[in-house]
Enzyme design. Sequence first.
Site, PDB file in Angstrom:
ATOM      1  N   LYS A  13       0.831  -1.220   0.000  1.00 17.23           N
ATOM      2  CA  LYS A  13       0.000   0.000   0.000  1.00 17.23           C
ATOM      3  C   LYS A  13       0.864   1.269   0.000  1.00 17.23           C
ATOM      4  CE  LYS A  13      -2.100  -0.990   3.938  1.00 17.23           C
ATOM      5  NZ  LYS A  13      -1.500  -2.275   4.345  1.00 17.23           N
ATOM      6  N   ARG A  88      -8.974   1.454   9.254  1.00 19.47           N
ATOM      7  CA  ARG A  88      -8.605   0.097   9.635  1.00 19.47           C
ATOM      8  C   ARG A  88      -9.691  -0.585  10.463  1.00 19.47           C
ATOM      9  NH1 ARG A  88      -2.652   0.948   9.219  1.00 19.47           N
ATOM     10  NH2 ARG A  88      -1.669  -1.074   9.092  1.00 19.47           N
ATOM     11  N   ARG A 127      11.885  -5.677   4.365  1.00 24.82           N
ATOM     12  CA  ARG A 127      11.594  -4.285   3.995  1.00 24.82           C
ATOM     13  C   ARG A 127      12.540  -3.336   4.726  1.00 24.82           C
ATOM     14  NH1 ARG A 127       5.532  -2.299   4.266  1.00 24.82           N
ATOM     15  NH2 ARG A 127       5.567  -2.992   6.429  1.00 24.82           N
ATOM     16  N   ARG A 160      11.654  -1.250  10.176  1.00 21.20           N
ATOM     17  CA  ARG A 160      10.608  -0.844  11.122  1.00 21.20           C
ATOM     18  C   ARG A 160      10.568  -1.811  12.302  1.00 21.20           C
ATOM     19  NH1 ARG A 160       5.126   0.206   7.738  1.00 21.20           N
ATOM     20  NH2 ARG A 160       4.325  -0.847   9.574  1.00 21.20           N
ATOM     21  N   ARG A 171      -0.237  -8.504  13.378  1.00 30.00           N
ATOM     22  CA  ARG A 171      -0.872  -7.446  12.576  1.00 30.00           C
ATOM     23  C   ARG A 171      -1.870  -8.069  11.596  1.00 30.00           C
ATOM     24  NH1 ARG A 171       4.430  -4.779  10.384  1.00 30.00           N
ATOM     25  NH2 ARG A 171       3.084  -3.565   9.028  1.00 30.00           N
TER      26      ARG A 171
HETATM   27  P1  AMP Z   1       1.215   0.885   8.785  1.00 28.97           P
HETATM   28  O1  AMP Z   1       2.396   1.768   8.618  1.00 28.97           O
HETATM   29  O2  AMP Z   1       0.002   1.382   8.051  1.00 28.97           O
HETATM   30  O3  AMP Z   1       1.534  -0.568   8.478  1.00 28.97           O
HETATM   31  O4  AMP Z   1       0.823   0.931  10.344  1.00 28.97           O
HETATM   32  C1  AMP Z   1       1.720   0.492  11.335  1.00 28.97           C
HETATM   33  C2  AMP Z   1       1.008   0.386  12.670  1.00 28.97           C
HETATM   34  O5  AMP Z   1       0.502   1.674  13.053  1.00 28.97           O
HETATM   35  C3  AMP Z   1      -0.217  -0.519  12.710  1.00 28.97           C
HETATM   36  O6  AMP Z   1       0.153  -1.876  12.918  1.00 28.97           O
HETATM   37  C4  AMP Z   1      -0.990   0.071  13.890  1.00 28.97           C
HETATM   38  O7  AMP Z   1      -0.398  -0.287  15.131  1.00 28.97           O
HETATM   39  C5  AMP Z   1      -0.762   1.562  13.692  1.00 28.97           C
HETATM   40  N1  AMP Z   1      -1.790   2.168  12.816  1.00 28.97           N
HETATM   41  C6  AMP Z   1      -1.566   2.782  11.619  1.00 28.97           C
HETATM   42  N2  AMP Z   1      -2.714   3.236  11.089  1.00 28.97           N
HETATM   43  C7  AMP Z   1      -3.690   2.881  11.968  1.00 28.97           C
HETATM   44  C8  AMP Z   1      -5.115   3.052  11.985  1.00 28.97           C
HETATM   45  N3  AMP Z   1      -5.760   3.635  10.963  1.00 28.97           N
HETATM   46  N4  AMP Z   1      -5.787   2.569  13.053  1.00 28.97           N
HETATM   47  C9  AMP Z   1      -5.159   1.969  14.084  1.00 28.97           C
HETATM   48  N5  AMP Z   1      -3.835   1.759  14.127  1.00 28.97           N
HETATM   49  C10 AMP Z   1      -3.097   2.216  13.086  1.00 28.97           C
END
Ligand code: AMP
Length: 212
Positions: A13, A88, A127, A160, A171
């Site tokens: 994404k 989410r 990554r 990360r 996740r």
């Molecule tokens: P991402 O970078 O989108 O993979 O997000 C990494 C982490 O950030 C996720 O595993 C959640 O812990 C948190 N996170 C990011 N976006 C959201 C969201 N919209 N709602 C809840 N947690 C989020």
Amino acid sequence: MNLVLFGPPGAGKGTQAKRLTQVLGIPQISTGDMMRAERASGSELGKQFDHYMSQGLLVPDELTLELLKKRLLEPDAAKGAIFDGYPRTVPQAEALDKLLAAQGRKIDRVVSIEVPLEEMIDRVVLRRTCERCGHIYHLRYNPPPSPDACGQCGGKLVQRKDDTEEVVRKRNDEYLAKTAPILGHYGKLGIVKTVSGIGSLDEVEARIKAAL
Ligand code: AMP
């Protein structure tokens, strides 16, 4: 255009959202990137985010919504946005619908990128992300010119904290339980298109463009 890029962790994404910003001329809104920036600032809010993120859990909706509200009010988001990692949960999707409706806007398209679990783990563990500009590499499929430095800006490449196999599995559990039901919410509106996330970055980008 207001576009949601949807999919499990490691679907691509973020990478595809960055590419599409160039093509569509609208910004990427990544709540994950915003939370990582807040965490890096060392603020109390950042510490709260880290508590959930480091375990692979979703950050509670109230905290997430505050971030999104502020971001949507910034001028560059007025013409549209590519939402990456938001919404989410179904309540987050409903909140986004309301915020956009208040500005006379709506989600026009949801593109769901599908990738099997073992591929997700492989992608996420290898990554690497640039600390400075956010560019995303994969050590095997999309390697940086040198393993530690970003080819775009020379910034430091880091893994990360939540990109370990154990956390990715958690996740993915969160994704299946809380995020996947969003497809039902948008499915009712007839705006969801599904694409395969397997193949080169160019191939996946072409599929997404065809779905718009
Ligand atoms: P991402 O970078 O989108 O993979 O997000 C990494 C982490 O950030 C996720 O595993 C959640 O812990 C948190 N996170 C990011 N976006 C959201 C969201 N919209 N709602 C809840 N947690 C989020």
